[in-house]
Design a protein around this motif. Structure first.
Motif, short mmCIF file in Angstrom:
data_model
loop_
_atom_site.label_atom_id
_atom_site.label_comp_id
_atom_site.label_asym_id
_atom_site.label_seq_id
_atom_site.Cartn_x
_atom_site.Cartn_y
_atom_site.Cartn_z
N GLU A 83 0.68 -1.11 0.01
CA GLU A 83 0.17 -0.08 -0.13
C GLU A 83 0.87 1.27 -0.09
OE1 GLU A 83 -2.79 -0.02 3.19
OE2 GLU A 83 -4.11 -1.44 2.10
N GLY A 84 0.23 2.24 0.01
CA GLY A 84 1.10 3.67 -0.29
C GLY A 84 1.66 3.81 1.28
N ASN A 85 2.94 4.61 1.16
CA ASN A 85 3.71 4.77 2.60
C ASN A 85 3.12 6.51 2.80
OD1 ASN A 85 5.23 5.76 4.44
ND2 ASN A 85 7.38 5.43 3.26
N PRO A 86 2.35 6.70 3.78
CA PRO A 86 1.92 8.03 3.97
C PRO A 86 3.18 9.08 4.22
CG PRO A 86 1.35 6.69 5.83
CD PRO A 86 2.17 5.79 4.80
N GLU A 87 4.30 8.28 4.73
CA GLU A 87 5.61 9.48 4.98
C GLU A 87 6.25 9.54 3.84
OE1 GLU A 87 5.63 7.81 9.55
OE2 GLU A 87 5.84 6.53 8.01
N HIS A 88 5.96 9.29 2.75
CA HIS A 88 6.86 9.54 1.54
C HIS A 88 6.19 11.31 0.93
CE1 HIS A 88 8.07 9.89 -2.59
NE2 HIS A 88 8.71 8.91 -2.49
N PRO A 89 7.35 11.97 1.25
CA PRO A 89 6.48 13.59 0.67
C PRO A 89 5.91 13.60 -0.68
CG PRO A 89 8.67 13.64 1.85
CD PRO A 89 8.36 12.10 1.31
N GLY A 90 6.63 12.97 -1.44
CA GLY A 90 6.02 13.21 -2.97
C GLY A 90 4.53 12.44 -3.14
N SER A 91 4.57 11.31 -2.71
CA SER A 91 3.26 10.51 -3.08
C SER A 91 2.28 10.74 -1.84
CB SER A 91 3.55 9.17 -3.42
OG SER A 91 4.22 8.34 -2.43
N ARG A 92 2.65 10.79 -0.56
CA ARG A 92 1.96 10.94 0.66
C ARG A 92 0.79 9.91 0.71
NH1 ARG A 92 0.11 17.36 -0.89
NH2 ARG A 92 -0.52 16.36 -2.60
N GLY A 93 1.31 8.77 0.55
CA GLY A 93 0.39 7.67 0.98
C GLY A 93 -0.29 7.08 -0.34
N ARG A 94 -0.25 7.91 -1.28
CA ARG A 94 -1.11 7.43 -2.41
C ARG A 94 -0.34 6.81 -3.48
NH1 ARG A 94 -3.85 13.44 -2.74
NH2 ARG A 94 -3.69 13.58 -0.38
N ASN A 95 -1.15 5.82 -4.46
CA ASN A 95 -0.34 5.02 -5.46
C ASN A 95 -1.37 4.98 -6.56
OD1 ASN A 95 1.02 3.07 -3.19
ND2 ASN A 95 2.15 4.37 -4.24
N CYS A 96 -0.94 4.68 -7.66
CA CYS A 96 -1.66 4.22 -8.66
C CYS A 96 -1.91 2.73 -8.73
CB CYS A 96 -1.23 4.78 -10.11
SG CYS A 96 0.07 3.93 -10.72
N ALA A 97 -2.54 2.17 -9.64
CA ALA A 97 -2.63 0.76 -9.74
C ALA A 97 -1.43 -0.10 -9.73
CB ALA A 97 -3.89 0.42 -10.94
N LYS A 98 -0.58 0.44 -10.42
CA LYS A 98 0.89 -0.09 -10.61
C LYS A 98 1.55 -0.47 -9.43
CE LYS A 98 1.27 3.05 -13.87
NZ LYS A 98 1.67 3.94 -14.89
N GLY A 99 1.41 0.51 -8.42
CA GLY A 99 1.94 0.48 -7.00
C GLY A 99 1.73 -1.05 -6.59
N PRO A 100 0.42 -1.17 -6.03
CA PRO A 100 0.04 -2.51 -5.46
C PRO A 100 0.47 -3.63 -6.14
CG PRO A 100 -1.49 -0.80 -5.00
CD PRO A 100 -0.40 0.00 -6.15
N ALA A 101 0.45 -3.57 -7.55
CA ALA A 101 0.55 -4.53 -8.48
C ALA A 101 2.16 -5.01 -8.28
CB ALA A 101 0.18 -4.19 -9.93
N THR A 102 2.88 -4.42 -7.55
CA THR A 102 4.20 -4.98 -7.51
C THR A 102 4.27 -6.19 -6.87
OG1 THR A 102 4.98 -2.65 -6.91
CG2 THR A 102 6.41 -4.50 -6.40
#
Ligand code: SF4
Length: 965
Positions: A83-102
């Motif tokens: 899932e998204g990492n809320p502590e990442h300043p660029g993405s702030r916890g959000r991903n597109c579908a391709k992130g979880p598809a890792t």
């Protein structure tokens, strides 16, 4: 107790208590770090609690480098989900579908788990498993010999998705090879060139969240550059009241969110921007003070108008004249959008002030001959408004990213110039002319001894893929081809070694990208290594935790380098030796630990506040924000300690003898030169103050580019309009332009065919065609097969009749049509099995098997319901190198007709003799360094170069008598 009560109770227990983690007795807090309780869905209806360790890493599925959190099952030590990492300043916890598809990628039942060596002819599809030692020794031996025999240019590293910042460039500099070859000329170098010639940096970083007006030339909200981090900020900007203007010939998802959607004839975008600029100049709706202070207008007036010392008012008068031909009526003729609409959009732009956030990525910049002028004319609007490096405006990339200095940074420059990657015909190409390799190798009768393709698939990604197969199959051209890849791909079939590299959760990398008005750094890490270290295990090699023998590149390169230079006699090994334990290999912990301890401002303090070392902090949080609100760097004063024995030249450029601060990168990047006395350029004098300015030759924003002027292109030295190769004047009667530069939002170019979730959402690439055109060419309904004829041959695919495309234009995404030859080992998910046939220069690809269920370790592969896997259209595209920027101009002039008898979806037919002819035709448009270099060099020294050879290597070779004849 019902389930929601149970879950709630679980969460309360977690929240209330510190959770003791076995092993080192550390305590972790949910939210801070790093444990999660949940009910196991597979145990239903039993309520079984599962404990997960949350381990951060960074997504590797596009260049955004969003933060991911791996949920590592505490019992099985397997990754359960991302899932998204809320502590990442660029993405702030959000991903597109391709992130979880890792998760799909790491559990792909067909993935490559061991090093493979070909056991038949190259391309025959026969492989044997070999040990890493055998592969390393074979590769290192060849490189060592090449270096010892001073054939350094025969070692080339060709990278697709870098996903890291500086590690490999540092290594190539240590090896002393000018062997960096990127994919950028089939990707983004068109727009980059436009930005580079304005501001010395090659990408924009719009501050969308704070903008008043956002203008996008691309489908950013769904697929554009820095997709998810940008998309969330575009929406934030819109919520704050920003107006969104979208230039996209297709009705993309982004266009559906626009306040003003413009669907111009492809390639006419620059004409529209110039019409808007002309109107703003004529109406006086521009930021006079910004233009006066920061444009290089004095130089322009002196050289072009022969008016040294001209007043700013004279320049303004000239500016009005120079763009006067670009009326809204002219732009309407070119674009097909009526003049009133263009005026309406111009008025919106003019209200933005300094809060004008703009971006051109791929799209028009990559589709057209002269596409680089799209970015240059778009930036003209920013430069007129003064909306550069302002809150809500557009920053240059380098000011919004952070590159740390690594340990043992080599400063040596390669001694020899690589003519295959930087040929003299394209002296201003912003990046390596990599897609021309098959043709340049022939022209130069060149041989590469060791050729790495690394997360790169040129046979499939590049235009003219059959010429790539011909080149890769020829062992006289390519001595040893090493494919470093996490997945099977069309290029790896033609390799000698396939080396299995890690996905996002299986490797270390550092990333930092320009995504907002701030700077951050993120740490990709092998999550199972971090998880097991939390449990007290000592991990010394990523292969100890990765599946099979999948490795990470960092450790691989260190090991390979030691084998290239085992005794240090080549002067290479020292850059990979431990600082702590002399004579030993540098470990990954030491490498990154040193960077985090010494090179990232604020990180040691933030870590100490939590009782952690900086490395522990990054392993726990995955990212760190260095600064927020970077501001107007060009307006900053040069610090006193950088001013020593200063000289100011006639252009107000300021040179100093103060010591040079250490560079964070291996020799490369933009190079602003020294003066004749060895002083270093530190800034520019503006209204009597010494300011940092811009990293351009003048220190100013270069409205007029002396570089373009002096190197043979004076007619294009200011932002202007170049008619595309698919301009109506350049088409034959029945041809229409085909747009091929757009992505499918949920697919990655070449690494997602093995992602079952993504494949289920999107698995084919039909031809977008307007009902008027469908009717004209005789296509009656969506799904009918069509044949698309290009310069080289044709491809066959299904049609999609839609009003979402401009009449007279067709479109097809390049994302689909993955294949493997019959009889080859390899992947099954998302990949067609095809027959490849060659007769002389005539090639055909015929699908034999599409998508279908198959038995594997993953029961889901028996549930595949889709059969159509699209078509590999890029095979039919000729190379179209822009003679100035070097960008491959992707748009095609095509004829469309109903499929002919015997045609099947996915068929491709190509004559590589025609691709050679197309290459030669475009070559005639160039102005080579041999004839146009103003100073006897191969390329302007100041321009970007990832690994810059030494200055002497820039000199053109002296012509021999016979060569002149
Ligand atoms: S935008 Fe999507 S693919 Fe790209 S890094 Fe973020 S999550 Fe990964």
């Amino acid at each position: 107790m019902n389930d929601s009560t149970h879950l709630s109770e679980l969460n309360q227990r977690v929240s209330a208590a510190k959770i003791e983690v076995e092993g080192r007795g550390e305590t972790f807090y949910p939210g801070a770090s790093r444990i999660h309780l949940a009910l196991d869905s597979k145990s239903w209806p039993e309520r079984v609690e599962k404990r997960y360790m949350l381990v951060p890493t960074t997504c590797f599925n596009c260049e955004s480098a969003c933060g991911l959190l791996a949920y590592v099952d505490r019992e099985t030590l397997q990754v359960r989900k991302f899932e998204g990492n809320p502590e990442h300043p660029g993405s702030r916890g959000r991903n597109c579908a391709k992130g979880p598809a890792t998760l799909n990628q790491i559990t792909d039942p067909d993935r490559i788990l061991y090093p493979l060596k070909r056991s038949g002819r190259r391309g025959e599809g026969k492989w044997e498993q070999v040990s890493w030692d055998e592969a390393l020794d074979a590769i290192a031996g060849r490189i060592r010999t090449a270096l010892q025999e001073e054939r350094n240019e025969e070692v080339v590293y060709h990278v697709g998705r870098p996903g890291e910042d500086g590690y490999t460039e540092r290594m190539l500099a240590a090896w002393g090879v000018d062997g960096h070859n990127s994919h950028t000329n089939v990707c983004s170098s068109g727009a980059r060139a436009g930005y580079h010639w304005w501001m010395g940096m090659d990408r924009p970083s719009p501050d969308y969240s704070n903008a008043k007006v956002i203008l996008l030339v691309s489908s950013h909200l769904e697929t554009g550059h820095y997709f998810n981090p940008h998309a969330q900020r575009i929406i934030e900007g819109k919520k704050n009241g920003a107006k969104l203007i979208v230039f996209d010939t297709r009705l993309s998802n982004t266009a559906t969110h626009a306040d003003h959607w413009l669907s111009p004839y492809p390639g006419s975008e620059a004409a529209i921007f110039l019409a808007i600029a002309n109107w703003m100049i004529g109406e006086g709706k521009y930021n006079r003070e910004f233009v006066r202070r920061w444009w290089n207008w004095q130089e322009y007036m002196e050289v072009v108008n022969n008016e040294p010392g001209a007043s700013f008012e004279n320049f303004e008068e000239h500016l009005r004249e120079v763009y006067s031909e670009f009326t809204f009526e002219y732009a309407a003729t070119e674009s097909g959008i009526d003049a009133a609409t263009l005026l309406e959009v111009a008025k919106v732009v003019s209200t933005a002030g300094t809060r004008f956030a703009t971006h051109n990525w791929r799209s028009a910049g990559s589709g057209n001959l002269g596409g680089w002028q799209v970015a240059r004319t778009l930036t003209l609007l920013n430069a007129l408004l003064g909306a550069l490096a302002t809150e809500g405006g557009t920053f240059p990339n380098s000011w919004n990213k952070f590159t740390p200095r690594p340990p043992r940074l080599p400063h040596q420059h390669p001694k020899r110039w690589n003519e295959v990657t930087w040929p003299g015909e394209y002296p201003l190409a912003l990046n390596e002319m990599s897609f021309l390799m098959p043709h340049l190798m022939k022209d130069q009768d060149a041989h590469l001894d060791v050729y790495f393709t690394r997360v790169y698939n040129p046979v499939w990604t590049n235009p003219d893929g059959f010429s790539w197969i011909e080149m890769l199959s020829d062992e006289d051209r390519i001595g040893l081809h090493v494919a470093m890849t996490p997945t099977w791909n069309e290029t790896a079939y033609f390799a000698d070694y396939i080396l299995p590299m890690g996905h996002a959760s299986e490797r270390h990398d550092l990333t930092s990208y320009e995504q907002y008005n701030g700077q951050w750094i993120a740490f990709r890490q092998p999550v199972l290594r971090a998880a097991r270290e939390r449990l007290g295990e000592e991990i010394t090699d990523t292969r100890q935790v990765n599946p099979g023998e999948v490795w990470e590149e960092n450790e691989f390169w260190i090991d390979l380098t030691w084998r290239i230079d085992p005794d240090g006699s080549l002067g290479i090994r020292e850059f990979f030796e431990s600082k702590k334990v002399p004579g030993e290999k540098m470990t990954i912990d030491e490498y990154y630990g040193w960077i985090f301890d010494n090179s990232v401002p604020g990180l040691p303090e933030a870590s100490a506040a939590e009782g952690l070392t900086p490395l522990e902090y990054m392993r726990r949080y995955g990212a760190f924000e260095i600064s927020n609100k970077v501001g107007r760097v060009h307006e900053q004063s040069v610090p006193d300690n950088e001013l020593e024995d200063v000289r100011v030249d006639e252009m107000d450029r300021v040179y100093s003898r103060a010591p040079i601060p250490p560079s964070p990168k291996a020799p490369g990047g933009t190079k602003i030169d020294e003066d004749e006395d060895g002083r270093r350029r530190v800034g520019v004098r503006v209204d009597g103050e010494i300011l940092k300015g811009w990293p351009t030759p003048t220190g100013k924003l270069e409205f007029w580019s002396r570089t373009l002027h002096d190197w043979g292109w004076p007619e294009f030295a200011i932002p202007t309009y170049i008619k595309s190769h698919i301009h109506p004047e350049n088409l034959e009667n029945d041809q229409i332009p085909l747009i091929t530069t757009f992505r499918v939002p949920v697919q990655i170019h070449t690494r997602s065919a093995n992602s079952k979730w993504l494949d289920e959402i999107a698995h084919t690439n039909p031809l977008w065609i307007h009902p008027i055109d469908a009717d004209r060419v005789g296509i009656s309904k969506t799904g009918d097969l069509v044949r698309v004829e290009t310069e080289l041959g044709y491809f066959v695919l299904k049609s999609w009749i839609t009003e979402g495309i401009r009449p007279g234009v067709a479109a097809c995404s390049h994302h689909m049509g993955r294949w493997k030859p019959e009889g080859h080992k390899g992947p099954r998910l998302g990949i067609s099995t095809v027959a490849l046939n060659q007769e002389g220069s005539e090639w055909s690809l015929t699908p034999r098997k599409g998508g279908e269920p198959f038995a594997s370790s993953d029961p889901d592969t028996m549930r595949i319901w889709w059969t159509d896997l699209g078509v590999h259209q890029n095979l039919t595209h000729a190379v179209h190198p822009d003679p100035i920027s070097g960008m491959h101009c992707w748009h095609q002039a095509v004829r469309i007709c109903p499929a002919k008898e015997g045609d099947r979806a996915g068929d491709v037919s190509v004559d590589t003799g025609k691709s050679r002819a197309a290459y030669e035709k475009w070559l005639t448009m160039t102005r080579s360094a041999d004839h146009y270099s103003p100073d006897g060099t191969r390329r302007p020294y100041w321009m970007l170069r990832p690994v810059r050879p030494e200055r002497d290597a820039y000199r053109l070779p002296l012509k021999t008598e016979s060569a002149e004849v």
